[in-house]
Design a protein around this motif. Structure first.
Motif, PDB file in Angstrom:
ATOM      1  N   ARG A  42       1.055  -8.775  -6.009  1.00 40.84           N
ATOM      2  CA  ARG A  42       2.045  -8.089  -6.846  1.00 40.84           C
ATOM      3  C   ARG A  42       1.905  -8.753  -8.213  1.00 40.84           C
ATOM      4  NH1 ARG A  42       4.943  -4.966  -3.299  1.00 40.84           N
ATOM      5  NH2 ARG A  42       5.452  -5.862  -1.267  1.00 40.84           N
ATOM      6  N   THR A  50       1.218   2.119   2.567  1.00 44.05           N
ATOM      7  CA  THR A  50       2.435   1.317   2.721  1.00 44.05           C
ATOM      8  C   THR A  50       3.067   1.632   4.076  1.00 44.05           C
ATOM      9  OG1 THR A  50       4.740   1.063   2.001  1.00 44.05           O
ATOM     10  CG2 THR A  50       3.655   3.062   1.290  1.00 44.05           C
ATOM     11  N   ILE A  51       3.628   0.611   4.697  1.00 41.95           N
ATOM     12  CA  ILE A  51       4.282   0.844   5.996  1.00 41.95           C
ATOM     13  C   ILE A  51       5.598   1.605   5.824  1.00 41.95           C
ATOM     14  CG2 ILE A  51       3.264  -1.205   7.058  1.00 41.95           C
ATOM     15  CD1 ILE A  51       6.144  -2.493   6.816  1.00 41.95           C
ATOM     16  N   ASP A  52       6.066   1.745   4.575  1.00 41.95           N
ATOM     17  CA  ASP A  52       7.408   2.306   4.347  1.00 41.95           C
ATOM     18  C   ASP A  52       7.482   3.833   4.502  1.00 41.95           C
ATOM     19  OD1 ASP A  52       8.076  -0.293   3.768  1.00 41.95           O
ATOM     20  OD2 ASP A  52       7.992  -0.035   1.601  1.00 41.95           O
ATOM     21  N   MET A  82      11.866  -3.392   8.227  1.00 37.88           N
ATOM     22  CA  MET A  82      11.495  -3.189   6.824  1.00 37.88           C
ATOM     23  C   MET A  82      11.585  -1.715   6.440  1.00 37.88           C
ATOM     24  SD  MET A  82       8.301  -5.665   5.992  1.00 37.88           S
ATOM     25  CE  MET A  82       8.536  -7.383   5.534  1.00 37.88           C
ATOM     26  N   GLY A  83      11.154  -1.405   5.237  1.00 38.70           N
ATOM     27  CA  GLY A  83      11.169  -0.012   4.772  1.00 38.70           C
ATOM     28  C   GLY A  83      11.634   0.097   3.333  1.00 38.70           C
ATOM     29  N   ARG A  84      11.984  -1.021   2.739  1.00 38.17           N
ATOM     30  CA  ARG A  84      12.518  -1.053   1.370  1.00 38.17           C
ATOM     31  C   ARG A  84      13.702  -0.091   1.258  1.00 38.17           C
ATOM     32  NH1 ARG A  84      10.104  -3.636  -2.840  1.00 38.17           N
ATOM     33  NH2 ARG A  84       8.074  -3.751  -1.885  1.00 38.17           N
ATOM     34  N   GLU A 117      16.367  -2.472   6.328  1.00 35.70           N
ATOM     35  CA  GLU A 117      16.690  -3.515   5.349  1.00 35.70           C
ATOM     36  C   GLU A 117      17.337  -2.952   4.088  1.00 35.70           C
ATOM     37  OE1 GLU A 117      13.137  -5.492   3.949  1.00 35.70           O
ATOM     38  OE2 GLU A 117      12.214  -3.615   3.304  1.00 35.70           O
ATOM     39  N   HIS A 124       7.640  -9.857   8.455  1.00 36.96           N
ATOM     40  CA  HIS A 124       6.268  -9.479   8.109  1.00 36.96           C
ATOM     41  C   HIS A 124       5.364  -9.206   9.301  1.00 36.96           C
ATOM     42  CE1 HIS A 124       7.659 -10.735   4.176  1.00 36.96           C
ATOM     43  NE2 HIS A 124       6.657 -10.051   3.690  1.00 36.96           N
ATOM     44  N   ARG A 171       3.880  -5.847   9.184  1.00 36.69           N
ATOM     45  CA  ARG A 171       2.805  -5.455   8.266  1.00 36.69           C
ATOM     46  C   ARG A 171       1.411  -5.736   8.819  1.00 36.69           C
ATOM     47  NH1 ARG A 171       5.069  -6.651   2.698  1.00 36.69           N
ATOM     48  NH2 ARG A 171       3.315  -8.022   2.343  1.00 36.69           N
TER      49      ARG A 171
HETATM   50  O1  F6P Z   1       6.604  -2.136   0.787  1.00 30.29           O
HETATM   51  C1  F6P Z   1       6.221  -2.787   1.953  1.00 30.29           C
HETATM   52  C2  F6P Z   1       7.172  -3.884   2.287  1.00 30.29           C
HETATM   53  O2  F6P Z   1       6.731  -4.502   3.485  1.00 30.29           O
HETATM   54  C3  F6P Z   1       8.642  -3.478   2.398  1.00 30.29           C
HETATM   55  O3  F6P Z   1       8.934  -2.867   3.626  1.00 30.29           O
HETATM   56  C4  F6P Z   1       9.319  -4.799   2.173  1.00 30.29           C
HETATM   57  O4  F6P Z   1      10.624  -4.620   1.654  1.00 30.29           O
HETATM   58  C5  F6P Z   1       8.438  -5.461   1.158  1.00 30.29           C
HETATM   59  O5  F6P Z   1       7.167  -4.861   1.266  1.00 30.29           O
HETATM   60  C6  F6P Z   1       8.302  -6.956   1.313  1.00 30.29           C
HETATM   61  O6  F6P Z   1       7.504  -7.411   0.281  1.00 30.29           O
HETATM   62  P1  F6P Z   1       6.936  -8.888   0.176  1.00 30.29           P
HETATM   63  O7  F6P Z   1       5.916  -9.070   1.241  1.00 30.29           O
HETATM   64  O8  F6P Z   1       6.365  -8.976  -1.181  1.00 30.29           O
HETATM   65  O9  F6P Z   1       8.120  -9.787   0.414  1.00 30.29           O
END
Ligand code: F6P
Length: 319
Positions: free
Chosen positions: A72, A125-127, A169-171, A222, A249, A252
């Motif tokens: 990122r 993305t898993i979201d 997860m899922g933002r 989340e 995680h 992921r």
């Molecule tokens: O966008 C994918 C994701 O796994 C979201 O589900 C989660 O909120 C975010 O990334 C977590 O990001 P990081 O690994 O940077 O903490």
């Protein structure tokens, strides 16, 4: 178009490797040269890239994570960083770029397109939260990981007559929670798309208890609140003492499912076709089982579709 670049960016997702493999092989099939850019936009700014041959993407289709690494990158959010990236692309004679990632990565790809550099986005993305496509690479694998965990938690919940809250997860999207909650037989599912009413949740749990249900599974996205916050509210408002499991995680990782590998291959190949047609500023995706390409602007002007029929069904089935 003689040479293209490919990078993965943002949170990794299972199937990204299958997409990279498809981009590289489809491009080479059409006599294009491919530069693999490492660590997402950060690597692009730094010029961290290498020519990829057919063999470089062998033996990765079955692997989770991303062989190109991800990041990122705060610097790339600013125009100065984006200009450095364009400079690197030009210096390395790259004519088009495939970006595999989520909506943050698409924002970067749109910025580069606006600076005159053609980019195509592949949804990774898993979201499952990108507007304009019914599916994002990694969702199916993550979903299966969540279900496996719910099944295991259910075993111990049943043995001890306990209530469990499982935070997934899922933002800001509820797809992972909704699908896993339905597939895992959860009593209650909390997703950001539907306002949560703690009293109603407590009422449902109590109704189950009165019917003789001794354990319960609550799946919370989340994007609604943390599992811990929900635990505290249920305790305070309904005297329900639930255990909390935050899957984190683990969701992921893992070898991509067949579905993720196939869709990643289709979308990666489509992205190369789009660049070969001379189009930039596009995203590829799936709509009603068709592989499509559509304007980036649609991603940012649209909303992720929420399947309210599925939400209603999950409520009906968990009475
Ligand atoms: O966008 C994918 C994701 O796994 C979201 O589900 C989660 O909120 C975010 O990334 C977590 O990001 P990081 O690994 O940077 O903490």
């Amino acid at each position: 178009m003689k040479k293209i670049g490919v990078l993965t960016s943002g949170g990794d997702s299972p199937g990204m490797n299958a997409a990279v493999r498809a981009v590289v092989r489809k491009a080479i099939y059409h006599d294009l040269e491919v530069a693999g850019i490492f660590h997402g936009y950060q690597g692009l700014i730094e010029g961290n890239m290498k020519k990829l041959e057919l063999g470089d993407v062998g033996d990765i289709i079955q692997r989770g994570g991303t062989a190109l690494y991800s990041a990122r990158c705060a610097e790339f959010k600013e125009e100065a960083g984006q200009l450095k990236a364009v400079e690197q692309l030009k210096k390395n004679n790259i004519d088009g770029l495939v970006v595999i990632g989520g909506d943050g990565s698409y924002r970067g790809a749109l910025a580069l397109t606006k600076l005159g550099f053609p980019c195509v986005g592949v949804p990774g993305t898993i979201d499952n939260d990108i507007p304009g496509t019914d599916y994002t690479i990694g969702f199916d694998t993550a979903l299966n990981t969540v279900i496996e965990s719910i099944d295991k938690i259910r075993d111990t919940a049943t043995s001890h007559d306990r209530s469990f809250i499982i935070e997934v997860m899922g933002r800001d999207a509820g797809d992972l929670a909704l699908w896993s909650g339905l597939a895992g037989g959860a009593e209650t599912i909390l997703i950001p798309e539907v306002p949560s009413d703690i009293s109603e949740i407590a009422r449902r749990l109590k109704r189950g208890k009165d019917r003789g249900k001794k354990h319960s599974i609550i799946v919370v996205a989340e994007g609604v609140m943390s599992g811990q916050a929900l635990k505290e509210q249920l305790l305070e408002k309904a005297d329900i003492d639930a255990h909390v499991s935050v899957l984190g995680h683990i969701q992921r990782g893992g070898s991509p499912t067949a579905r993720d590998r196939v869709i990643a291959s289709q979308l990666g190949a489509k992205a190369v076709e789009v660049l070969l047609n001379g189009d930039g500023g596009m995203a590829v995706g799936i709509q009603n089982r068709e592989i499509i390409a559509y304007d980036f602007e649609e991603v940012f002007n649209g909303n992720h579709k929420f399947d309210d029929r599925m939400y209603n069904l999950s409520n009906e089935l968990s009475i």
